[in-house]
Every structure is written in structure tokens, then in C-alpha cells.
Design a protein around this motif. Structure first.
Motif, PDB file in Angstrom:
ATOM      1  N   TYR A   1      -4.403  -3.186  11.234  1.00 42.13           N
ATOM      2  CA  TYR A   1      -5.388  -2.618  12.155  1.00 42.13           C
ATOM      3  C   TYR A   1      -4.714  -1.698  13.161  1.00 42.13           C
ATOM      4  CZ  TYR A   1      -9.538  -4.992  10.629  1.00 42.13           C
ATOM      5  OH  TYR A   1     -10.612  -5.373   9.892  1.00 42.13           O
ATOM      6  N   VAL A   2      -3.597  -2.171  13.761  1.00 48.20           N
ATOM      7  CA  VAL A   2      -2.943  -1.363  14.792  1.00 48.20           C
ATOM      8  C   VAL A   2      -2.410  -0.069  14.183  1.00 48.20           C
ATOM      9  CG1 VAL A   2      -1.016  -1.281  16.387  1.00 48.20           C
ATOM     10  CG2 VAL A   2      -2.389  -3.352  16.211  1.00 48.20           C
ATOM     11  N   ILE A   3      -1.744  -0.176  13.031  1.00 48.80           N
ATOM     12  CA  ILE A   3      -1.117   1.017  12.453  1.00 48.80           C
ATOM     13  C   ILE A   3      -2.178   2.001  11.949  1.00 48.80           C
ATOM     14  CG2 ILE A   3       0.351   1.819  10.570  1.00 48.80           C
ATOM     15  CD1 ILE A   3       1.900  -0.850  10.936  1.00 48.80           C
ATOM     16  N   GLY A   4      -3.173   1.466  11.233  1.00 49.70           N
ATOM     17  CA  GLY A   4      -4.242   2.337  10.744  1.00 49.70           C
ATOM     18  C   GLY A   4      -4.963   3.031  11.892  1.00 49.70           C
ATOM     19  N   ALA A   5      -5.239   2.271  12.961  1.00 47.64           N
ATOM     20  CA  ALA A   5      -5.947   2.839  14.104  1.00 47.64           C
ATOM     21  C   ALA A   5      -5.105   3.903  14.794  1.00 47.64           C
ATOM     22  CB  ALA A   5      -6.312   1.732  15.088  1.00 47.64           C
ATOM     23  N   THR A   6      -3.787   3.697  14.834  1.00 49.82           N
ATOM     24  CA  THR A   6      -2.934   4.686  15.486  1.00 49.82           C
ATOM     25  C   THR A   6      -2.945   6.002  14.715  1.00 49.82           C
ATOM     26  OG1 THR A   6      -1.554   2.841  16.139  1.00 49.82           O
ATOM     27  CG2 THR A   6      -0.667   5.030  16.503  1.00 49.82           C
ATOM     28  N   TYR A   7      -2.883   5.911  13.383  1.00 50.00           N
ATOM     29  CA  TYR A   7      -2.968   7.142  12.593  1.00 50.00           C
ATOM     30  C   TYR A   7      -4.289   7.845  12.855  1.00 50.00           C
ATOM     31  CZ  TYR A   7       1.110   5.911   9.794  1.00 50.00           C
ATOM     32  OH  TYR A   7       2.365   5.619   9.377  1.00 50.00           O
ATOM     33  N   ALA A   8      -5.385   7.066  12.791  1.00 44.85           N
ATOM     34  CA  ALA A   8      -6.698   7.667  13.019  1.00 44.85           C
ATOM     35  C   ALA A   8      -6.752   8.270  14.422  1.00 44.85           C
ATOM     36  CB  ALA A   8      -7.794   6.619  12.838  1.00 44.85           C
ATOM     37  N   GLY A   9      -6.148   7.572  15.397  1.00 48.01           N
ATOM     38  CA  GLY A   9      -6.128   8.070  16.771  1.00 48.01           C
ATOM     39  C   GLY A   9      -5.387   9.392  16.865  1.00 48.01           C
ATOM     40  N   LEU A  10      -4.273   9.501  16.132  1.00 49.93           N
ATOM     41  CA  LEU A  10      -3.523  10.761  16.120  1.00 49.93           C
ATOM     42  C   LEU A  10      -4.412  11.882  15.588  1.00 49.93           C
ATOM     43  CD1 LEU A  10      -0.877  12.382  16.351  1.00 49.93           C
ATOM     44  CD2 LEU A  10      -0.342  11.650  14.023  1.00 49.93           C
ATOM     45  N   GLY A  11      -5.143  11.580  14.501  1.00 51.52           N
ATOM     46  CA  GLY A  11      -6.082  12.559  13.969  1.00 51.52           C
ATOM     47  C   GLY A  11      -7.103  12.964  15.023  1.00 51.52           C
TER      48      GLY A  11
ATOM     49  N   LEU B   1     -10.615 -10.920  12.129  1.00 46.82           N
ATOM     50  CA  LEU B   1      -9.861 -11.969  11.440  1.00 46.82           C
ATOM     51  C   LEU B   1     -10.777 -13.115  11.015  1.00 46.82           C
ATOM     52  CD1 LEU B   1      -6.661 -12.212  13.650  1.00 46.82           C
ATOM     53  CD2 LEU B   1      -6.931 -11.102  11.458  1.00 46.82           C
ATOM     54  N   ARG B   2     -11.892 -13.264  11.744  1.00 48.53           N
ATOM     55  CA  ARG B   2     -12.824 -14.345  11.432  1.00 48.53           C
ATOM     56  C   ARG B   2     -13.691 -14.013  10.227  1.00 48.53           C
ATOM     57  NH1 ARG B   2     -13.465 -19.250  13.794  1.00 48.53           N
ATOM     58  NH2 ARG B   2     -15.642 -19.034  14.391  1.00 48.53           N
ATOM     59  N   ALA B   3     -13.811 -12.732   9.925  1.00 50.57           N
ATOM     60  CA  ALA B   3     -14.745 -12.319   8.873  1.00 50.57           C
ATOM     61  C   ALA B   3     -13.983 -11.988   7.597  1.00 50.57           C
ATOM     62  CB  ALA B   3     -15.536 -11.104   9.333  1.00 50.57           C
ATOM     63  N   ARG B   4     -14.676 -12.066   6.490  1.00 52.95           N
ATOM     64  CA  ARG B   4     -14.031 -11.828   5.203  1.00 52.95           C
ATOM     65  C   ARG B   4     -14.964 -11.020   4.311  1.00 52.95           C
ATOM     66  NH1 ARG B   4     -10.101 -16.539   3.842  1.00 52.95           N
ATOM     67  NH2 ARG B   4      -9.789 -16.106   6.031  1.00 52.95           N
ATOM     68  N   GLU B   5     -14.389 -10.176   3.479  1.00 51.37           N
ATOM     69  CA  GLU B   5     -15.146  -9.406   2.501  1.00 51.37           C
ATOM     70  C   GLU B   5     -16.410  -8.767   3.057  1.00 51.37           C
ATOM     71  OE1 GLU B   5     -15.649 -11.154  -1.271  1.00 51.37           O
ATOM     72  OE2 GLU B   5     -13.534 -11.592  -1.499  1.00 51.37           O
TER      73      GLU B   5
ATOM     74  N   THR C   1       3.597 -15.941   3.983  1.00 53.57           N
ATOM     75  CA  THR C   1       3.163 -14.734   4.686  1.00 53.57           C
ATOM     76  C   THR C   1       2.001 -15.136   5.575  1.00 53.57           C
ATOM     77  OG1 THR C   1       3.601 -13.596   2.628  1.00 53.57           O
ATOM     78  CG2 THR C   1       2.538 -12.332   4.353  1.00 53.57           C
ATOM     79  N   TYR C   2       2.117 -14.900   6.878  1.00 49.38           N
ATOM     80  CA  TYR C   2       1.058 -15.337   7.782  1.00 49.38           C
ATOM     81  C   TYR C   2      -0.008 -14.246   7.813  1.00 49.38           C
ATOM     82  CZ  TYR C   2      -1.103 -17.194  12.003  1.00 49.38           C
ATOM     83  OH  TYR C   2      -1.989 -17.702  12.906  1.00 49.38           O
ATOM     84  N   PRO C   3      -1.170 -14.434   7.122  1.00 43.78           N
ATOM     85  CA  PRO C   3      -2.122 -13.326   6.951  1.00 43.78           C
ATOM     86  C   PRO C   3      -2.585 -12.663   8.253  1.00 43.78           C
ATOM     87  CG  PRO C   3      -2.699 -15.136   5.521  1.00 43.78           C
ATOM     88  CD  PRO C   3      -1.598 -15.631   6.405  1.00 43.78           C
ATOM     89  N   PRO C   4      -2.985 -13.432   9.305  1.00 45.83           N
ATOM     90  CA  PRO C   4      -3.506 -12.750  10.491  1.00 45.83           C
ATOM     91  C   PRO C   4      -2.529 -11.738  11.078  1.00 45.83           C
ATOM     92  CG  PRO C   4      -3.959 -15.080  10.629  1.00 45.83           C
ATOM     93  CD  PRO C   4      -3.082 -14.899   9.438  1.00 45.83           C
ATOM     94  N   ARG C   5      -1.237 -12.083  11.041  1.00 46.59           N
ATOM     95  CA  ARG C   5      -0.250 -11.195  11.621  1.00 46.59           C
ATOM     96  C   ARG C   5      -0.251  -9.847  10.899  1.00 46.59           C
ATOM     97  NH1 ARG C   5       5.890 -12.601  10.858  1.00 46.59           N
ATOM     98  NH2 ARG C   5       6.813 -10.633  11.498  1.00 46.59           N
TER      99      ARG C   5
ATOM    100  N   GLY D   1       4.673  -3.474   3.933  1.00 47.12           N
ATOM    101  CA  GLY D   1       3.880  -2.988   2.815  1.00 47.12           C
ATOM    102  C   GLY D   1       3.764  -4.037   1.716  1.00 47.12           C
ATOM    103  N   LEU D   2       4.890  -4.721   1.460  1.00 40.46           N
ATOM    104  CA  LEU D   2       4.860  -5.760   0.420  1.00 40.46           C
ATOM    105  C   LEU D   2       3.930  -6.892   0.830  1.00 40.46           C
ATOM    106  CD1 LEU D   2       8.624  -5.847  -0.528  1.00 40.46           C
ATOM    107  CD2 LEU D   2       6.722  -4.850  -1.792  1.00 40.46           C
ATOM    108  N   ALA D   3       3.986  -7.250   2.135  1.00 36.69           N
ATOM    109  CA  ALA D   3       3.105  -8.317   2.612  1.00 36.69           C
ATOM    110  C   ALA D   3       1.648  -7.893   2.467  1.00 36.69           C
ATOM    111  CB  ALA D   3       3.414  -8.635   4.075  1.00 36.69           C
ATOM    112  N   TRP D   4       1.342  -6.619   2.795  1.00 41.14           N
ATOM    113  CA  TRP D   4      -0.034  -6.117   2.651  1.00 41.14           C
ATOM    114  C   TRP D   4      -0.488  -6.229   1.208  1.00 41.14           C
ATOM    115  CZ3 TRP D   4       0.740  -1.030   5.872  1.00 41.14           C
ATOM    116  CH2 TRP D   4       0.589  -1.348   7.231  1.00 41.14           C
ATOM    117  N   GLU D   5       0.407  -5.815   0.300  1.00 45.80           N
ATOM    118  CA  GLU D   5       0.025  -5.829  -1.104  1.00 45.80           C
ATOM    119  C   GLU D   5      -0.302  -7.251  -1.549  1.00 45.80           C
ATOM    120  OE1 GLU D   5       2.793  -3.796  -3.628  1.00 45.80           O
ATOM    121  OE2 GLU D   5       1.769  -4.573  -5.411  1.00 45.80           O
ATOM    122  N   SER D   6       0.542  -8.202  -1.126  1.00 46.61           N
ATOM    123  CA  SER D   6       0.289  -9.582  -1.563  1.00 46.61           C
ATOM    124  C   SER D   6      -0.991 -10.113  -0.942  1.00 46.61           C
ATOM    125  CB  SER D   6       1.475 -10.470  -1.213  1.00 46.61           C
ATOM    126  OG  SER D   6       1.671 -10.485   0.174  1.00 46.61           O
TER     127      SER D   6
END
Lengths: 289, 302
Positions: free
Chosen positions: B186-196, B82-86, B176-180, B158-163
Motif C-alpha cells: 500500500y505504501v509503495i504503490g501509493a507513493t508511486y501514484a502520488g508521484l504521478g 487488512l480486515r477485508a479480503r477479495e 511471511t507475515y502477510p499484514p506487513r 517482491g518474493l513475499a508479495w508473489e507468495s
């Protein structure tokens, strides 16, 4: 621990830091003018080592081989800028980063195909003389690295501060479009930055190869990631910051692996340092927030 | 019928599709560039492998723990990010994947450099699943993941992600609170990767730290970029294509990195949006063709 071992570790750390600085300063220069992460810089570094070895075999003279490697690597770096990055500059920046990763993966495999998968020795007997001092030993290679680094950085400073071209490059680094509007040939400046940065990286590559007496296909990989880490730590685009960060990294790596029991490899420690430093100072050591 | 070889290739294809979908959520939808997705895949694989080999859990008992564990790793890795960007964010993800790999190699608990072997095959109805059965299991997982990603992207998350992806500052100004939402990604993406990762570990039965380092992460990135970042079809297509290519062209095997790297550069030159990405040449022609046929069909029916 005796002072002898500490002094020896400092010798090693200094050489390591100098080599990191060779990579990081070029990367920081390139980031400065184009704002891109040039991961493929490490390919130039490895290419420099291979070219140095090749020229050394041809000429038998180390200094000639070093200069030859720097010239050819400089041309190679310029070619990457001209034919890969320049056409992509208008696209989103992520595109260039991915293309650069592609170049890194592709070119290190190319080395494997051209030079074989095995590690090659790079033995220069003239540089193996050892100089003892207070229980610590520095070899001729270490001295070459220190003096070479000092010379290269002095030349770079003169180039950037005292020549027309250097002046133009600094203007482009501040604001590419404004510089262009003032009649500066920005393309030429960017090209020059790539050539100079690549030549310096090749110098680092040749020196590392002689220091460890080894040239191998993946030698650039770890350096690629560490180089990026260094310009992040140093503050994006700040060459002084990148150089300072390189020496900090060289010293930390050496001291931590010698004196502590952290269950991490050398590279792991470097990366942990990176993560911690980004947490404390996201803008880097000398970066402006 | 399908031989063992085809079954293996198809199953691995499914595994990579799931991991690619995880990266797609993180990078494609939430716009958080990541060069270390295999770290989360490895977390899932290692947790499941440890629980089944050391603690006598069955595959099904270990699965929720492995998913929760990789989600947790995603959360922990997301916090510093969250502290880092781009650019710093991209470099930070490289740093994290190296620290992760290095820890796995140096801590004897995780089996060190040789990794963990003898990971059991899942048991269904009292019998170990056959290779064909496993393929169906993986296909089921791919379908589930695909549907859930679609639902997520169409939901308010998803809409919040897009914005956030388009303009973080503006999204923040509009409440929209960006860190949240970044942490959700991160949690959702990591869970999918974890399932893989779980599915990979129980299929290959043997995992090492090197399976989940930087280079495999790059392969996943290539898959997503190749298919088209930010589309479900792109991640599926890219994973399928790049798993199949080296198998179809056996002679390519030796030059895998050369060709992957070269393709990546060429792709960025000519089709930076990916083969099936929104607004790519191929997808445009597919959609035009589709609408043409639909119009034609309507005319003939009427």
C-alpha cells in the motif's frame, strides 16, 4: 426540530431504503448463486427507468409501463448472464468483475448516446396526490414504493420457498457443483436469478425516476457502488441482510444529512458507513464468519 | 520538432505510466485488488499543490513531503483494508475513494469543488521549466520508477508479495507475515501514484477533486489490465496506448467511455492476461521470435 420534520424524514428514508433494497436484493441473489460482484446491475436499474419512461409515453398507463419495463429489463439481465458472464465463469473471478465494470461504463455511455445527455422528466400526474399525516406528507409515489416493495418481496419469498425453481435456486446457492451433480439444471437457475433480480432492479429504477421526476444517464452510477456496499454490509449472499442494510443506509443517510454538519455528501456518508461497518464486522451483518 | 500538443500528450502519457505502475505494484504484484488508485494520486497532487500555492514551497521542497504524504495516506488506507479480503477489499477501495473525493469537495481548505489553480511550474537553474524540459523530467521519473519497481520485485519484498498473491495462508505458514507486506504494498504503490499526481498537478497547473475520483481510477485499471497485470512492460504499454488512442482517433473522444467499457469486456473475453501479459498470445510470439533470432545469431557468429 419538530416531530413533523422527523416524520417527513422518516417517510423519505423509508422510500429511499426500499429502493436500495430493490437493488441490493437482486445483487445478493446473484452473489449467492455465482459469487460474483455484478456492478453492471445498476445499468439494468437505469435501463428500467428509461424503458419505463418510454413505455409510459407509448401506453399512457403507468402500471403497464412498469410491467413492460420489468419484463424487458429482465430479458436484458438474462442476456448479460448468458452472453457475458457464462463464458467467463471458468476464468479467475477478477476477470468477471473487470468485465462487469466495463459493461457499466459502456452501457451508461450508450444511454447518453441513445437518449441524449440531458435529464428527462418522468411526470406521472396520477401519482402526485399528497397524503398528509401529523405534519408529514407522503405522495402517491411513496405509497406505490412501499406497497410495491412489500408485494415484490412477498412474491420473491413465495418463489424461492414454494416453487420447484426456487428450491433449485436455493440448492445452487448452497453449492453449485453438488446441485448439478444431483441433476439440477444450474445454468437455468442462474439465468432465472438474473432475470428476476433484473426485473426487481427495474422496478426500483422506475420508482426512483417517478419519485424524483428525473431520468438521467448517470443515475445508475452511485447506485452501483452503494449496491455493492449494501451486499458487503449485509453479509455476502444474504438477501435478508442486504434488505436490512438498505433500510439502515436509507435512514442513516437521511438523518445524518439533516441533523449533523459532517462535511460529506450523501454518498460520502454512505461510503464512510460502509468502511466503518467492514471494520467492525468484516463478514457483514448476517454473514457467517 | 515536437509541437505543444505532442508534448502535452507525451507528458500525460508519462504521468499515467507512473500511476499505472503504482496500481501494478498493488494489484499486479501484491494481488490486492484496488478500484481507487487515484485517491493516492490525488493525495500527492493536493499536498504538492497546497504547499506550493499556500506555503511558498518550491516544487523540489514540496516533492518529498507530497511523496511521504501519499505514502502515509496509502498506509492509513491500507490499515482498514487488512480486515477485508477479495470482494470486500474491492468494494472497500471504492468506498475509500468516494470518501476521499467527497472530503475534498466539502472541505473549503482544499478549494472545494473548483479545486486549486495557479500551481507553479517547477524551477530548474533559476528558470521555470519549459514544456520540453518537463517532458524530460517526466521521462526521467518514468525510468526511475520502472527501474525501482524491477528492483523491488526481484528483492525479498517482491518474493513475499508473489507468495502472498498466490496463497496467503501458505505464505503465512512459512513465516511471511502477510499484514506487513500488504502494508508495504500500500505504501509503495501509493507513493508511486502520488508521484504521478505531483507531476500531473504541476503540469496541468489546475486540479479539481473530480480528477482523482472513481472513474479516473477505472481508467488506470483499464490501462494496467490492457497491458498485462503484474508486468512492468504491460503497465507502461497500457498507459501509453490508452492515452494515445483517444488522441489519434479524435472522433472517438465523444464515445470514450463506450469504447473503453466495450474494450474492457472484449479484452476479458479474448485475452484476460492483457496484450503483453505473461502467457498472452502477443507476448508469446514476441518471446518465441526473440529466442529464434538469438539462436540464429549464435549460429551465424559461430
Amino acid at each position: 426540530m419538530s416531530t413533523g420534520i422527523l416524520a417527513q424524514q422518516l417517510v423519505n428514508a423509508l422510500s429511499l431504503g426500499a429502493v436500495y433494497a430493490m437493488i441490493a436484493v437482486g445483487l445478493a441473489m446473484i452473489y449467492g448463486v455465482l459469487r460474483i460482484l455484478h456492478i453492471a446491475h445498476a445499468v439494468i436499474y437505469a435501463a428500467g427507468a428509461y424503458l419505463g419512461l418510454y413505455f409510459y409515453g407509448l401506453a399512457g398507463n403507468f402500471v403497464l409501463a412498469l410491467i413492460g419495463a420489468m419484463v424487458v429489463a429482465g430479458i436484458l439481465g438474462g442476456a448479460i448472464e448468458r452472453f457475458v458472464y457464462r463464458p467467463m465463469l471458468a476464468k479467475p473471478r477478477i476477470v468477471i468483475l473487470i468485465a462487469s465494470i466495463g459493461l457499466l461504463v459502456c452501457m451508461s455511455d450508450l444511454f447518453r448516446i441513445l437518449a441524449g445527455p440531458h435529464q428527462l422528466p418522468f411526470d406521472v400526474p396520477a401519482l402526485q396526490t399528497r397524503y398528509g399525516w401529523e405534519g408529514a406528507q407522503a405522495s402517491g409515489v411513496d405509497l406505490y414504493i412501499w406497497i410495491g416493495t412489500a408485494l415484490v418481496f412477498a412474491a420473491l419469498w413465495l418463489f424461492l420457498q414454494r416453487t420447484r425453481m426456487g428450491f433449485a435456486i436455493r440448492a445452487v446457492a448452497q453449492d453449485l457443483e453438488t446441485a448439478q451433480a444431483m441433476g439440477i439444471n444450474a445454468n437455468q437457475c442462474v439465468f432465472a436469478v438474473f432475470v428476476v433480480g433484473s426485473a426487481i432492479a427495474a422496478f426500483g429504477g422506475v420508482m426512483v425516476a417517478v419519485l424524483y421526476n428525473a431520468v438521467y444517464t448517470t443515475m445508475g452510477d452511485m447506485v452501483a457502488y452503494k449496491g455493492l456496499a449494501l451486499i458487503v454490509i449485509g453479509g455476502f449472499g444474504s438477501m435478508t441482510g442486504a434488505a436490512i442494510a438498505s433500510f439502515i443506509l436509507g435512514i442513516t443517510e437521511t438523518i445524518v444529512t439533516t441533523y449533523t454538519q459532517i462535511p460529506l455528501s450523501r454518498d460520502g456518508i454512505a461510503m464512510l458507513l460502509l468502511v466503518l461497518l467492514i471494520l467492525v464486522r468484516p463478514q457483514g451483518l448476517l454473514g457467517k464468519s | 520538432m515536437l509541437g505543444d500538443y505532442q508534448l502535452t500528450v507525451l507528458t500525460l502519457m508519462g504521468v499515467w505510466m507512473i500511476v499505472a505502475q503504482g496500481l501494478n505494484v498493488l494489484t499486479g504484484y501484491a494481488g490486492l485488488f484496488n478500484l481507487g488508485i487515484c485517491m493516492y494520486m490525488g493525495a500527492g497532487a493536493y499536498i504538492s499543490a497546497l504547499l506550493t500555492t499556500q506555503y511558498a514551497f518550491s516544487f523540489w521542497e514540496a516533492l518529498p513531503w507530497a511523496l511521504a504524504g501519499s505514502g502515509l495516506i496509502g498506509f492509513l488506507a491500507g490499515l482498514p483494508s487488512l480486515r477485508a479480503r477479495e470482494d470486500s477489499l474491492a468494494v472497500m477501495s471504492i468506498g475509500l475513494v468516494f470518501v476521499f473525493e467527497s472530503l475534498l469537495i466539502y472541505l473549503p481548505y482544499f478549494g472545494g469543488p473548483v479545486g486549486i489553480g495557479k500551481i507553479p511550474v517547477p524551477v530548474v537553474y533559476g528558470e521555470p521549466v519549459s514544456k520540453l524540459g518537463y517532458l524530460f523530467l517526466v521521462i526521467g521519473a518514468v525510468v526511475l520508477v520502472g527501474i525501482s519497481v524491477r528492483c523491488l520485485v526481484r528483492s525479498w519484498i517482491g518474493l513475499a508479495w508473489e507468495s502472498l498473491r498466490e496463497d496467503e495462508l501458505a505464505a503465512g505458514m512459512l513465516g511471511t507475515y502477510p499484514p506487513r507486506f500488504k502494508l508495504y504494498a500500500y505504501v509503495i504503490g501509493a507513493t508511486y501514484a502520488g508521484l504521478g499526481g505531483v507531476l500531473y498537478a504541476h503540469f496541468i497547473n489546475y486540479i479539481t477533486p473530480y480528477d482523482f475520483g472513481f472513474l479516473p481510477s477505472i481508467y488506470v485499471l483499464v490501462m494496467v489490465v490492457f497491458g498485462g497485470v503484474g508486468t512492468i512492460r504491460g503497465a507502461l504499454f497500457g498507459a501509453a496506448l490508452l492515452t494515445a488512442l483517444p488522441e489519434i482517433f479524435r472522433f472517438v473522444q465523444d464515445y470514450r467511455n463506450l469504447i473503453y467499457g466495450g474494450l474492457l469486456v472484449l479484452m476479458m473475453f479474448f485475452e484476460p492476461k492483457g496484450l503483453l501479459g505473461n502467457d498472452s498470445r502477443l507476448w508469446r510470439s514476441v518471446t518465441t521470435l526473440g529466442s529464434f533470432f538469438r539462436a540464429h545469431l549464435r549460429k551465424t557468429v559461430a
